[in-house]
Design a protein around this motif. Structure first.
Motif, PDB file in Angstrom:
ATOM      1  N   CYS A   1      -9.790  12.020 -49.502  1.00 51.00           N
ATOM      2  CA  CYS A   1      -9.782  11.900 -48.030  1.00 51.00           C
ATOM      3  C   CYS A   1      -8.565  11.089 -47.613  1.00 51.00           C
ATOM      4  CB  CYS A   1     -11.058  11.206 -47.557  1.00 51.00           C
ATOM      5  SG  CYS A   1     -11.015  10.795 -45.798  1.00 51.00           S
TER       6      CYS A   1
ATOM      7  N   TRP B   1      -8.132   9.370 -45.048  1.00 50.58           N
ATOM      8  CA  TRP B   1      -8.498   8.081 -44.452  1.00 50.58           C
ATOM      9  C   TRP B   1      -9.016   7.143 -45.541  1.00 50.58           C
ATOM     10  CZ3 TRP B   1      -7.879   4.917 -40.574  1.00 50.58           C
ATOM     11  CH2 TRP B   1      -8.821   3.927 -40.316  1.00 50.58           C
ATOM     12  N   GLY B   2     -10.094   7.551 -46.193  1.00 52.39           N
ATOM     13  CA  GLY B   2     -10.557   6.859 -47.407  1.00 52.39           C
ATOM     14  C   GLY B   2     -10.956   5.408 -47.229  1.00 52.39           C
ATOM     15  N   LYS B   3     -11.324   4.988 -45.998  1.00 50.70           N
ATOM     16  CA  LYS B   3     -11.640   3.560 -45.817  1.00 50.70           C
ATOM     17  C   LYS B   3     -13.093   3.302 -45.446  1.00 50.70           C
ATOM     18  CE  LYS B   3      -6.987   2.561 -44.213  1.00 50.70           C
ATOM     19  NZ  LYS B   3      -6.178   2.332 -43.037  1.00 50.70           N
ATOM     20  N   CYS B   4     -13.913   4.344 -45.325  1.00 47.90           N
ATOM     21  CA  CYS B   4     -15.301   4.114 -44.886  1.00 47.90           C
ATOM     22  C   CYS B   4     -16.086   3.536 -46.074  1.00 47.90           C
ATOM     23  CB  CYS B   4     -15.940   5.416 -44.415  1.00 47.90           C
ATOM     24  SG  CYS B   4     -15.004   6.207 -43.098  1.00 47.90           S
TER      25      CYS B   4
ATOM     26  N   PHE C   1     -19.121   3.230 -46.760  1.00 49.09           N
ATOM     27  CA  PHE C   1     -20.350   3.912 -47.193  1.00 49.09           C
ATOM     28  C   PHE C   1     -20.060   5.201 -47.965  1.00 49.09           C
ATOM     29  CE2 PHE C   1     -19.130   5.375 -43.009  1.00 49.09           C
ATOM     30  CZ  PHE C   1     -19.188   6.753 -43.140  1.00 49.09           C
ATOM     31  N   CYS C   2     -18.780   5.573 -48.083  1.00 48.75           N
ATOM     32  CA  CYS C   2     -18.453   6.926 -48.526  1.00 48.75           C
ATOM     33  C   CYS C   2     -18.241   6.989 -50.032  1.00 48.75           C
ATOM     34  CB  CYS C   2     -17.194   7.378 -47.798  1.00 48.75           C
ATOM     35  SG  CYS C   2     -16.652   9.003 -48.317  1.00 48.75           S
TER      36      CYS C   2
ATOM     37  N   GLU D   1     -16.418   8.940 -51.604  1.00 49.14           N
ATOM     38  CA  GLU D   1     -14.992   9.160 -51.899  1.00 49.14           C
ATOM     39  C   GLU D   1     -14.304   7.833 -52.204  1.00 49.14           C
ATOM     40  OE1 GLU D   1     -13.239  11.959 -52.238  1.00 49.14           O
ATOM     41  OE2 GLU D   1     -15.137  12.992 -52.002  1.00 49.14           O
TER      42      GLU D   1
ATOM     43  N   ASN E   1     -12.751  17.114 -46.898  1.00 47.27           N
ATOM     44  CA  ASN E   1     -13.617  16.026 -46.428  1.00 47.27           C
ATOM     45  C   ASN E   1     -13.272  15.641 -45.001  1.00 47.27           C
ATOM     46  OD1 ASN E   1     -15.307  15.472 -48.681  1.00 47.27           O
ATOM     47  ND2 ASN E   1     -13.496  14.695 -49.733  1.00 47.27           N
TER      48      ASN E   1
ATOM     49  N   ARG F   1     -11.798  14.005 -38.298  1.00 46.31           N
ATOM     50  CA  ARG F   1     -12.116  12.650 -37.842  1.00 46.31           C
ATOM     51  C   ARG F   1     -11.884  12.564 -36.343  1.00 46.31           C
ATOM     52  NH1 ARG F   1      -9.366   8.403 -39.129  1.00 46.31           N
ATOM     53  NH2 ARG F   1     -11.180   7.048 -39.020  1.00 46.31           N
TER      54      ARG F   1
ATOM     55  N   LYS G   1     -14.968   2.525 -40.320  1.00 45.21           N
ATOM     56  CA  LYS G   1     -14.883   3.921 -39.886  1.00 45.21           C
ATOM     57  C   LYS G   1     -13.575   4.215 -39.134  1.00 45.21           C
ATOM     58  CE  LYS G   1     -16.433   8.008 -39.426  1.00 45.21           C
ATOM     59  NZ  LYS G   1     -16.573   8.910 -40.563  1.00 45.21           N
TER      60      LYS G   1
HETATM   61  S1  SF4 Z   1     -16.680   9.224 -44.531  1.00 44.05           S
HETATM   62 FE1  SF4 Z   1     -15.301  10.915 -44.144  1.00 44.05          FE
HETATM   63  S2  SF4 Z   1     -13.557   9.952 -43.089  1.00 44.05           S
HETATM   64 FE2  SF4 Z   1     -14.669   8.293 -44.095  1.00 44.05          FE
HETATM   65  S3  SF4 Z   1     -13.654   8.056 -46.080  1.00 44.05           S
HETATM   66 FE3  SF4 Z   1     -15.376   9.449 -46.374  1.00 44.05          FE
HETATM   67  S4  SF4 Z   1     -14.555  11.500 -46.174  1.00 44.05           S
HETATM   68 FE4  SF4 Z   1     -13.084  10.064 -45.293  1.00 44.05          FE
END
Ligand code: SF4
Length: 508
Positions: free
Chosen positions: A263, A265-268, A270-271, A273, A309, A333, A372
């Motif tokens: 991803c 962005w890759g900073k959430c 909870f994710c 990824e 993603n 996003r 997010k």
């Molecule tokens: S929740 Fe979605 S936007 Fe946030 S890091 Fe994961 S894939 Fe990326």
């Protein structure tokens, strides 16, 4: 040159060709490899559905009698204007699958597979599935299908694409059968689930002696090397040709396409990824759009499912400048560009029929603490503009995250209530804590299953907002709101976002 066989095992939604296998097939074709592909998910489900014998109750007897009609109904455009008929078809098909799988102590549906005793997150159970393939509900199907292909094609390498937990037990049963029948064949496992296992914090390989190679991440190069062609690298267009004759349950051909993995962005927090530290690998946007234009030329009546993603801002920008001009949908996003009516109108002209949007929470503090990177006022604006541009919105909400409490969850209810006219579909999830996520470090955690391959762990919610309270809130308060209940009911059963675009006017 080695002969390769690629297998997509059951069970996953049978609405479109498997994205992973189409990519691998594209790479093998471009490299000049000798290969065959089996969508064992589609074949296995059809096998169960085609042999519905001795039901005892009236409902199941009727569902069995109407099975061909119901399968055909899901392939017809008109059905997607008649929600009642759609729900009836899905429910009756699932009824037949439950009837057929019950005697095997399993429950198969159009989007899931569970077993009364065996768990796909326990390596011990997966190994047992491999040792006793005859106990698997799909055994009568794969025994003859694999025997046939071993006999006439004699593959040197068999690769299984394992993406979902619902595929894991049957994958291992097929692996066990192959090992028994053709011990000389090299067995390779790859796909999303295998990647998550390998990149997990405590990975140790429990399948040695059974599986020869486990591949994390995109498998194209690994497979080309195994085919004896060297890891050629480069970029390959997915190949849907091997899937053309499968009777997928959709009213038009769906073309899954990935412009990236990971991803951008890759900073959430909870994710998964982020927990798995999957690197972001994206194609240049122009290249990806060119690919989609080619797919559109080959299948002008298709629907492109962009599997990224999150579609990158540059990809969305190039899509808006032209795009494939056949219907497409994907995950995006919340961003300032999507709050621009001109931009959304261009996206619509490019073929965009639906955007999947992770709004997650209606509380800015929660969004900030989750990393997010979106602003609530912007989310509201994006919903309004996207919807007003004629693009359907499929919104994802996440409850029970560490920073959330009841007051924050109520703000989410309020946010969706205020924006209900701009939300076509809603997906509600309860947070699972990925093992190895940054959040886990500051929480009191415990193992909630004895699964050594579980990707998640339990935690004591720092605000007392535990799963039981969250579930109660969703059932007794959130879904009791009339407007929200109407949106929740719109989500297509079993197929969810994969069939949602067919319920929008833009796709036709
Ligand atoms: S929740 Fe979605 S936007 Fe946030 S890091 Fe994961 S894939 Fe990326």
């Amino acid at each position: 040159m080695k002969r390769i066989l690629l297998v997509h095992p059951p069970v996953s939604k049978p609405s479109e060709s498997p994205a992973g296998l189409a990519r691998l097939a594209g790479a093998l074709k471009a490299g000049g490899a000798q290969f065959r592909v089996i969508d064992a998910n589609m074949e296995g489900l059809r096998f169960l559905l085609d042999d519905c014998t001795e039901p005892t109750d009236t409902w199941t007897r009727r569902a069995c009698r109407r099975i061909n009609e119901n399968l055909a109904v899901l392939q017809r455009r008109e059905t997607y204007r008649n929600r009642g008929r759609y729900i009836q078809a899905v429910t009756e098909i699932n009824r037949v699958l439950a009837h057929r799988s019950g005697p095997y102590r399993s429950n198969v549906s159009l989007n899931n597979f569970t077993h009364d005793e065996l768990s796909p997150v326990k390596s011990r159970d997966l190994l047992r599935a491999a040792q006793t393939p005859q106990d698997n509900v799909f055994y009568p199907y794969f025994r003859s299908r694999l025997a046939e292909v071993l006999g006439e094609y004699a593959p040197d390498v068999v690769g299984f694409s394992l993406t979902f937990l619902s595929q894991a037990l049957t994958t291992m049963a097929m692996v066990g059968f192959l090992k028994e029948q053709a011990p000389e064949v090299r067995i390779v496992l790859g796909g999303g689930l295998v990647t998550s296992w390998i990149r997990g914090p405590a990975w140790r390989n429990p399948f040695s002696g059974l599986v020869d190679d486990l591949v994390a991440g995109p498998g194209e190069n690994a497979l080309l090397t195994l085919a004896g062609l060297g890891g050629a690298g480069g970029h390959f267009l997915p190949d849907y040709e091997p899937f053309r004759d499968y009777p997928y349950l959709s009213p038009r051909p769906v073309l899954p396409y990935s412009a990236s993995s990971g991803c951008y962005w890759g900073k959430c927090s909870f994710c998964p990824e982020q927990a798995e530290a999957n690197p972001y690998l994206g194609l240049p946007a122009e290249r990806a759009v060119h690919d989609m234009e080619e797919l559109a030329r080959a299948e002008p009546s298709g629907l492109i499912h962009v599997c990224d993603n999150a579609m990158s801002p540059s990809l969305l920008k190039v899509m808006a400048q032209g795009g494939p001009r056949i219907p497409w949908y994907g995950f995006a996003r919340i961003s300032p560009a999507l709050a621009d009516p001109g931009f959304c109108s261009d996206l619509k002209s490019s073929g965009c029929v639906m955007l999947k949007l992770g709004i997650e929470s209606g509380d800015q503090r929660v969004l900030d603490e989750l990393g997010k990177g979106i602003q609530l006022h912007e989310s509201a604006q994006v919903l309004k503009i996207v919807k007003s541009s004629g693009i359907a919105t499929y919104v994802y909400l996440l409850f029970g995250t560490p920073p959330e409490d009841e007051a924050a969850a109520k703000k989410t209810l309020e946010f969706i209530g205020q924006n209900r006219d701009y939300v076509d579909f809603l997906n509600l999830s309860i947070f699972n804590l990925p093992k190895g996520s940054p959040d886990a470090a500051g929480l009191d955690t415990y193992d909630f299953s004895q699964g050594d391959l579980s990707l998640y762990q339990g935690f004591v919610h720092p605000r007392g907002w535990d799963r039981r309270r969250v579930r109660r809130f969703l059932d007794k308060e959130f879904k009791r709101d009339d407007a929200i209940a109407r949106i929740v009911r719109r989500d297509p059963p079993s197929f969810t976002s994969n069939h949602a675009p067919f319920f929008t006017s833009g796709v036709w």
